[in-house]
Write a protein that holds these residues in place. Structure first.
Motif, PDB file in Angstrom:
ATOM      1  N   GLU A   1      11.769   3.119   0.810  1.00  0.00           N
ATOM      2  CA  GLU A   1      12.775   2.770   1.820  1.00  0.00           C
ATOM      3  C   GLU A   1      12.284   3.209   3.190  1.00  0.00           C
ATOM      4  N   GLY A   2      12.456   2.357   4.181  1.00  0.00           N
ATOM      5  CA  GLY A   2      12.139   2.752   5.551  1.00  0.00           C
ATOM      6  C   GLY A   2      10.891   2.114   6.129  1.00  0.00           C
ATOM      7  N   LEU A   3      10.294   1.158   5.380  1.00  0.00           N
ATOM      8  CA  LEU A   3       9.109   0.472   5.916  1.00  0.00           C
ATOM      9  C   LEU A   3       9.512  -0.434   7.075  1.00  0.00           C
ATOM     10  N   PRO A   4       8.677  -0.571   8.094  1.00  0.00           N
ATOM     11  CA  PRO A   4       8.999  -1.517   9.152  1.00  0.00           C
ATOM     12  C   PRO A   4       9.019  -2.957   8.630  1.00  0.00           C
ATOM     13  N   ALA A   5       9.749  -3.809   9.295  1.00  0.00           N
ATOM     14  CA  ALA A   5       9.738  -5.236   8.954  1.00  0.00           C
ATOM     15  C   ALA A   5       8.524  -5.887   9.600  1.00  0.00           C
ATOM     16  N   GLY A   6       8.045  -6.967   8.987  1.00  0.00           N
ATOM     17  CA  GLY A   6       6.975  -7.753   9.607  1.00  0.00           C
ATOM     18  C   GLY A   6       5.578  -7.208   9.358  1.00  0.00           C
ATOM     19  N   MET A   7       5.438  -6.352   8.351  1.00  0.00           N
ATOM     20  CA  MET A   7       4.098  -5.838   8.003  1.00  0.00           C
ATOM     21  C   MET A   7       3.531  -6.710   6.885  1.00  0.00           C
ATOM     22  N   PRO A   8       2.296  -7.231   7.065  1.00  0.00           N
ATOM     23  CA  PRO A   8       1.732  -8.028   5.965  1.00  0.00           C
ATOM     24  C   PRO A   8       1.503  -7.163   4.728  1.00  0.00           C
ATOM     25  N   LEU A   9       1.898  -7.647   3.579  1.00  0.00           N
ATOM     26  CA  LEU A   9       1.697  -6.890   2.330  1.00  0.00           C
ATOM     27  C   LEU A   9       1.630  -7.847   1.149  1.00  0.00           C
ATOM     28  N   GLU A  10       0.595  -7.627   0.300  1.00  0.00           N
ATOM     29  CA  GLU A  10       0.456  -8.432  -0.917  1.00  0.00           C
ATOM     30  C   GLU A  10       0.230  -7.506  -2.099  1.00  0.00           C
ATOM     31  N   ALA A  11       0.521  -8.000  -3.280  1.00  0.00           N
ATOM     32  CA  ALA A  11       0.333  -7.176  -4.484  1.00  0.00           C
ATOM     33  C   ALA A  11      -1.115  -6.700  -4.580  1.00  0.00           C
ATOM     34  N   GLU A  12      -2.058  -7.511  -4.113  1.00  0.00           N
ATOM     35  CA  GLU A  12      -3.468  -7.153  -4.217  1.00  0.00           C
ATOM     36  C   GLU A  12      -3.787  -5.864  -3.435  1.00  0.00           C
ATOM     37  N   ASP A  13      -3.080  -5.632  -2.320  1.00  0.00           N
ATOM     38  CA  ASP A  13      -3.282  -4.392  -1.551  1.00  0.00           C
ATOM     39  C   ASP A  13      -3.031  -3.177  -2.452  1.00  0.00           C
ATOM     40  N   ILE A  14      -2.074  -3.325  -3.345  1.00  0.00           N
ATOM     41  CA  ILE A  14      -1.695  -2.220  -4.240  1.00  0.00           C
ATOM     42  C   ILE A  14      -2.623  -2.185  -5.451  1.00  0.00           C
ATOM     43  N   ASN A  15      -2.888  -3.374  -6.013  1.00  0.00           N
ATOM     44  CA  ASN A  15      -3.657  -3.425  -7.260  1.00  0.00           C
ATOM     45  C   ASN A  15      -5.066  -2.867  -7.138  1.00  0.00           C
ATOM     46  N   GLU A  16      -5.677  -3.077  -5.996  1.00  0.00           N
ATOM     47  CA  GLU A  16      -7.053  -2.548  -5.890  1.00  0.00           C
ATOM     48  C   GLU A  16      -7.043  -1.012  -5.952  1.00  0.00           C
ATOM     49  N   ASN A  17      -5.988  -0.396  -5.450  1.00  0.00           N
ATOM     50  CA  ASN A  17      -5.876   1.064  -5.532  1.00  0.00           C
ATOM     51  C   ASN A  17      -5.530   1.532  -6.940  1.00  0.00           C
ATOM     52  N   LEU A  18      -4.711   0.754  -7.632  1.00  0.00           N
ATOM     53  CA  LEU A  18      -4.386   1.114  -9.019  1.00  0.00           C
ATOM     54  C   LEU A  18      -5.657   1.082  -9.868  1.00  0.00           C
ATOM     55  N   ALA A  19      -6.507   0.082  -9.628  1.00  0.00           N
ATOM     56  CA  ALA A  19      -7.757  -0.035 -10.388  1.00  0.00           C
ATOM     57  C   ALA A  19      -8.680   1.146 -10.061  1.00  0.00           C
ATOM     58  N   ARG A  20      -8.712   1.564  -8.810  1.00  0.00           N
ATOM     59  CA  ARG A  20      -9.556   2.707  -8.421  1.00  0.00           C
ATOM     60  C   ARG A  20      -9.101   3.967  -9.154  1.00  0.00           C
ATOM     61  N   ARG A  21      -7.794   4.149  -9.299  1.00  0.00           N
ATOM     62  CA  ARG A  21      -7.288   5.351  -9.975  1.00  0.00           C
ATOM     63  C   ARG A  21      -7.635   5.346 -11.457  1.00  0.00           C
ATOM     64  N   GLN A  22      -7.761   4.137 -12.035  1.00  0.00           N
ATOM     65  CA  GLN A  22      -8.038   4.074 -13.470  1.00  0.00           C
ATOM     66  C   GLN A  22      -9.492   4.370 -13.806  1.00  0.00           C
ATOM     67  N   LYS A  23     -10.349   4.217 -12.815  1.00  0.00           N
ATOM     68  CA  LYS A  23     -11.782   4.446 -13.074  1.00  0.00           C
ATOM     69  C   LYS A  23     -12.057   5.950 -13.103  1.00  0.00           C
ATOM     70  N   GLY A  24     -13.320   6.275 -13.225  1.00  0.00           N
ATOM     71  CA  GLY A  24     -13.698   7.687 -13.140  1.00  0.00           C
ATOM     72  C   GLY A  24     -14.198   8.197 -14.463  1.00  0.00           C
ATOM     73  N   TYR A  25     -15.358   8.799 -14.406  1.00  0.00           N
ATOM     74  CA  TYR A  25     -15.999   9.362 -15.587  1.00  0.00           C
ATOM     75  C   TYR A  25     -15.122  10.482 -16.144  1.00  0.00           C
ATOM     76  N   GLY A  26     -14.896  10.475 -17.462  1.00  0.00           N
ATOM     77  CA  GLY A  26     -14.133  11.570 -18.062  1.00  0.00           C
ATOM     78  C   GLY A  26     -12.730  11.170 -18.487  1.00  0.00           C
TER      79      GLY A  26
END
Ligand code: EPS
Length: 390
Positions: free
Chosen positions: A19-44
């Motif tokens: 809650e509280g994001l400004p209006a009119g900011m470009p945002l797509e699911a892909e902006d989020i998904n690439e970070n989710l994929a980064r968190r899933q990687k990693g040795y161990g």
């Protein structure tokens, strides 16, 4: 700006409302998904990561690729849920004892929330605690952080998390020419480490820990460039932005300490070797000749890069059994488990990046004209100019 998260590790989904994001900011699911994929990687990481393919669905607050200013709803499904519908069912169990609680846990794992969480909420099935205290929840914190990172990036603020240390092996080569280079190199590293030689040793140590049924922790660092000076405030304890960041980093599962700049090393140096001398130039405005304080003075950003470190303890879910007590029989037993990660420090550096980004974005939105994204951008740029000319 605020967000809440909901969801259990093996429940149907993880949810967050921002809650509280400004209006009119470009945002797509892909902006989020690439970070989710980064968190899933990693040795161990353990076997669970082969099951999950984390992707966010935007379920509110965005239309035709732009934020509306209304609450943003994000959902990430747990793919593993299909194996857990009986154990984690939402519906009440059938009456008359025909159905019993499956995979009930009465044996608390040392170092986890299990025992104290059970005592506190009166749960006799410790699964009720571990399902929520699990680091699975960091998935949606990364989703919320990805939205914050997008906002920051559009304001020319870059945030990168990386690994400094795993199991006592320290990265020695820490030089990088630009924050983009830091990102590119660490993105290619299986342990998100700038120093390739140290990375090799870290991976060997992770293999060793895994073979021994043990786990190892480490130190991560988040670096931020481009923050304007003066975000946060010295006037009141709960407006100090470094304090909010410290809280956010400490709240990541298994994190036990936070440092800014030289951190605890400051205790061992005189003031003349800790404080950063002030200079001014036409091009940069005011700047510090060094950055030992890590980008904060008086709870406010100085305009210098932010450098914050966090220490992660070894994951307490161990194959190597540790002594504990069964809460039903009160008998001692040796705790053992079915599945775990031997090291999640690389993933934790992505989480740290996300939570730091969140606090910075929230600090910006609180301080500047933020109903409309374009006005926010103008306001920040004006502040940058004013600080230079001050
Ligand atoms: C976790 C235990 C493991 C990890 C999990 C966190 O899950 P499981 O018990 O299902 O094997 O894989 O992390 C994630 C699922 C994730 O997305 O990071 C724990 O006990 O905290």
């Amino acid at each position: 700006m605020r967000y809440l998260t909901s969801g259990e590790s093996h429940g149907p989904q993880l949810t967050t409302i921002i809650e509280g994001l400004p209006a009119g900011m470009p945002l797509e699911a892909e902006d989020i998904n690439e970070n989710l994929a980064r968190r899933q990687k990693g040795y161990g990481r353990g076997r669970r990561m082969q099951i999950e393919k984390d992707r966010a669905s935007i379920v509110g607050g965005v239309r035709h690729g732009y934020t509306l200013g209304s609450p943003l709803g994000l959902v990430v499904e747990n793919k593993d849920w299909t194996h857990w519908t009986k154990v984690m069912g939402i519906e009440p169990l059938l009456e008359g004892g025909e159905e019993e609680v499956k995979r009930k846990i009465s044996r608390p794992r040392p170092g986890h929330a299990d025992l104290v969480g059970g005592m506190k909420y009166g749960h006799r099935d410790l699964r009720n605690v571990l399902e929520r205290s699990s680091a699975r929840e960091t998935t949606v914190r990364v989703a919320a952080g990805a939205v914050a990172k997008k906002l920051l990036k559009l304001l020319d603020i870059e945030v990168v998390g990386h690994v400094l240390e795993i199991g006592g092996i320290k990265a020695e080569k820490l030089h990088y020419d630009s924050i983009n280079e830091l990102r590119e190199i660490t993105e290619e590293s299986p342990v998100r480490c700038l120093d390739e030689e140290a990375a090799g040793k870290m991976m060997n140590l992770i293999d060793e820990a895994k073979q021994n049924g043990d786990s190892i922790g480490g130190v991560v660092e988040v670096i931020v460039e481009g923050m304007p000076a003066g975000v946060g405030s010295y006037v009141h304890y709960d407006r100090k932005l470094d304090a909010k960041i410290a809280m956010a980093v400490m709240s990541i599962n298994a994190f036990k300490g936070v440092e800014f700049g030289l951190g605890f090393e400051m205790a061992r140096k005189p003031g003349s070797e800790v404080h950063d001398e002030i200079a001014w130039s036409e091009e940069l405005g005011y700047y510090r000749k060094t950055n030992r304080l890590g980008g904060f003075e008086g709870g406010m950003t100085t305009g210098m890069p932010i450098r914050v470190k966090g220490v992660m303890k070894p994951i307490p879910t161990l194959y190597k059994p540790l002594q504990s007590v069964d809460i039903e029989t009160k008998e001692p037993f040796k705790a053992s488990i079915e599945r775990s990660d031997s090291c999640a420090v690389p993933a934790a550096s992505v989480v740290a990046e996300a939570v730091v980004a969140w606090e910075l974005a929230a600090g910006i939105v609180e301080q500047f004209n933020s109903d409309q994204f374009e006005k926010l951008r103008q306001d920040i740029n004006r502040q940058r100019q004013d600080s230079k000319e001050y």
